[in-house]
Design an enzyme around this catalytic site. Structure first.
Site, PDB file in Angstrom:
ATOM      1  N   LYS A 127      43.729  44.248  48.169  1.00 28.24           N
ATOM      2  CA  LYS A 127      42.762  44.108  47.293  1.00 28.24           C
ATOM      3  C   LYS A 127      41.445  44.775  47.641  1.00 28.24           C
ATOM      4  O   LYS A 127      41.074  45.984  46.599  1.00 28.24           O
ATOM      5  CB  LYS A 127      42.585  43.082  46.400  1.00 28.24           C
ATOM      6  N   GLU A 197      41.064  34.191  46.753  1.00 30.93           N
ATOM      7  CA  GLU A 197      40.418  35.799  46.816  1.00 30.93           C
ATOM      8  C   GLU A 197      39.339  36.057  45.952  1.00 30.93           C
ATOM      9  O   GLU A 197      38.876  36.913  46.508  1.00 30.93           O
ATOM     10  CB  GLU A 197      41.412  36.776  47.706  1.00 30.93           C
ATOM     11  N   HIS A 201      34.913  37.450  45.362  1.00 27.80           N
ATOM     12  CA  HIS A 201      34.212  38.256  44.829  1.00 27.80           C
ATOM     13  C   HIS A 201      33.169  38.554  43.942  1.00 27.80           C
ATOM     14  O   HIS A 201      32.264  39.287  43.613  1.00 27.80           O
ATOM     15  CB  HIS A 201      35.031  39.627  43.887  1.00 27.80           C
TER      16      HIS A 201
HETATM   17  C1  IKT Z   1      42.705  41.241  42.235  1.00 30.77           C
HETATM   18  O1  IKT Z   1      42.938  40.184  42.960  1.00 30.77           O
HETATM   19  O2  IKT Z   1      41.513  41.886  42.766  1.00 30.77           O
HETATM   20  C2  IKT Z   1      42.697  41.115  40.555  1.00 30.77           C
HETATM   21  C3  IKT Z   1      44.234  40.742  40.437  1.00 30.77           C
HETATM   22  C4  IKT Z   1      44.070  40.917  38.831  1.00 30.77           C
HETATM   23  C5  IKT Z   1      45.593  41.039  38.178  1.00 30.77           C
HETATM   24  C6  IKT Z   1      45.843  42.179  37.620  1.00 30.77           C
HETATM   25  C7  IKT Z   1      46.923  41.517  36.745  1.00 30.77           C
HETATM   26  C8  IKT Z   1      47.123  41.701  35.204  1.00 30.77           C
HETATM   27  C9  IKT Z   1      48.074  41.009  34.132  1.00 30.77           C
HETATM   28  O3  IKT Z   1      48.707  40.420  34.410  1.00 30.77           O
HETATM   29  O4  IKT Z   1      48.033  42.051  33.246  1.00 30.77           O
HETATM   30  C10 IKT Z   1      43.853  39.324  40.586  1.00 30.77           C
HETATM   31  C11 IKT Z   1      42.995  37.652  39.504  1.00 30.77           C
HETATM   32  N1  IKT Z   1      43.583  38.770  41.794  1.00 30.77           N
END
Ligand code: IKT
Length: 334
Positions: A127, A197, A201
């Site tokens: 990420k 994770e 953030h």
């Molecule tokens: C992240 O890890 O930074 C964000 C990730 C986002 C996943 C997006 C999936 C999109 C969808 O299924 O619509 C997660 C939240 N960790």
């Protein structure tokens, strides 16, 4: 050790990390013919079976006993499962479904593959910008070591970044790329590593703090927000990946979203908006929106599998080094 390609055999896939995303990848692969899941590792053990591992029995063993190391046959309990699984023969490619906690962890795992002389394909769904930059520094070693490494191959970075890279071609200049995700999961325990994770953030947190949080700490935090995490201006590798692809400076890429840990329904529709100026001097925005019924597991593991297949083709053609989700098109896996 060389993993020689054989065009007639299914791609032999290993999964490192057996949390929510690792388990989802195993289920997905079981439904495809041209890939066989042959190896898996978690923190306490690993399992290898050249004829294929069964996702249901692996999941049962993992849930009931806490490690795939209890698999029979083929399971090994070990505190150094990653170091021990790498030299196992017969694995062409690994999906790295490991939490990148600390933020140097995935790069350190790649160093282990290099140190052991392993050759093949590695794909991550990493990420953070800084984590991808660490991998960029390993590019010469990956080329020399015969590893084809594809980075940022989940949903974001991944599917949404690739969509942005494609959409960018309508424009002469990209002014802004905005990724907004909505994730809904029934309970946070199904995705412990991913949620940790995400917490890293939040304002006031970093990866080291998130890693040190107990499950109780996480539950207490989620109790304050009704189970939701609101993430803004994340340090997200979509920016460096789109910059490396020459599409726009990283400052023009923003990523944020909402994760609901108590409801599988998405709190908003995941989308990427690409705003640019055309050669005719018109300003316009393309929007690519994911269907609300698609889960995070589908949107991370599906693209990652497609990139694994693309990586395998590159590897067989002798292309080694580091590639990103914006440079390579994922390939369909039958
Ligand atoms: C992240 O890890 O930074 C964000 C990730 C986002 C996943 C997006 C999936 C999109 C969808 O299924 O619509 C997660 C939240 N960790």
């Amino acid at each position: 050790m060389a993993q020689e390609p054989d065009g007639n055999k299914p791609l032999a896939l290993g999964i490192l990390g057996y949390g929510g995303l690792g388990q989802a990848m195993a289920q997905l692969v079981a439904r495809r013919q041209s890939v066989r899941w042959v190896a898996v590792a978690d923190r306490k053990g690993y399992g290898v079976h050249p004829d294929g591992l069964n996702p249901l029995s692996c999941q049962r063993v993992y849930q009931e006993r806490g490690s795939v190391g209890y698999l029979e046959p083929g399971g090994v309990l070990s505190e150094t499962s990653l170091a021990e699984i790498i030299p196992q023969p017969g694995v062409n490619a690994y999906f790295l479904a490991l939490p990148n906690l600390p933020n140097t962890f995935i790069a350190s795992v790649v160093q282990q593959f290099l140190a052991q002389g392993w050759r093949g394909v590695l794909v991550d769904a990493i990420k953070r910008t800084s984590a991808v930059e660490q991998l960029c520094n390993l590019k010469p070693a990956l080329v020399a070591g015969g590893i084809t490494y594809l980075t940022g191959c989940g949903a974001t970075p991944g599917l949404l970044t690739a969509a942005a890279a494609l959409a960018a071609h309508s424009f002469e200049e990209i002014l802004q790329i905005t990724i907004t995700f909505g994730v809904g999961i029934a309970n946070w325990e199904a995705y412990r590593a991913t949620i940790r994770e995400d917490i890293a953030h939040l304002p006031g947190y970093d990866p080291a703090q998130a890693q040190a949080m107990s499950d109780g700490d996480i539950e207490a935090l989620l109790a304050q927000t009704d189970g939701k995490l609101y993430l803004e201006n994340m340090e997200h590798a979509d920016d460096v990946i789109l910059e490396l692809a020459g599409i726009c400076p990283r400052q023009r890429v923003t990523v944020g979203g909402v994760v609901d840990t108590r409801n599988p329904r998405k709190p908003l529709s995941t989308n990427v908006q690409i705003t640019g100026r055309t050669f005719e001097n018109k300003i316009a925005t393309h929007t690519f929106t994911l269907g609300d019924e698609t889960s995070m597991a589908a949107n991370v593991c599906g693209p990652a599998l497609g990139y694994l297949q693309a990586g395998w083709q590159l590897h067989q053609q002798g292309h080694f080094g580091l590639f990103t989700c914006a440079e390579v098109m994922p390939r369909w896996v039958s």
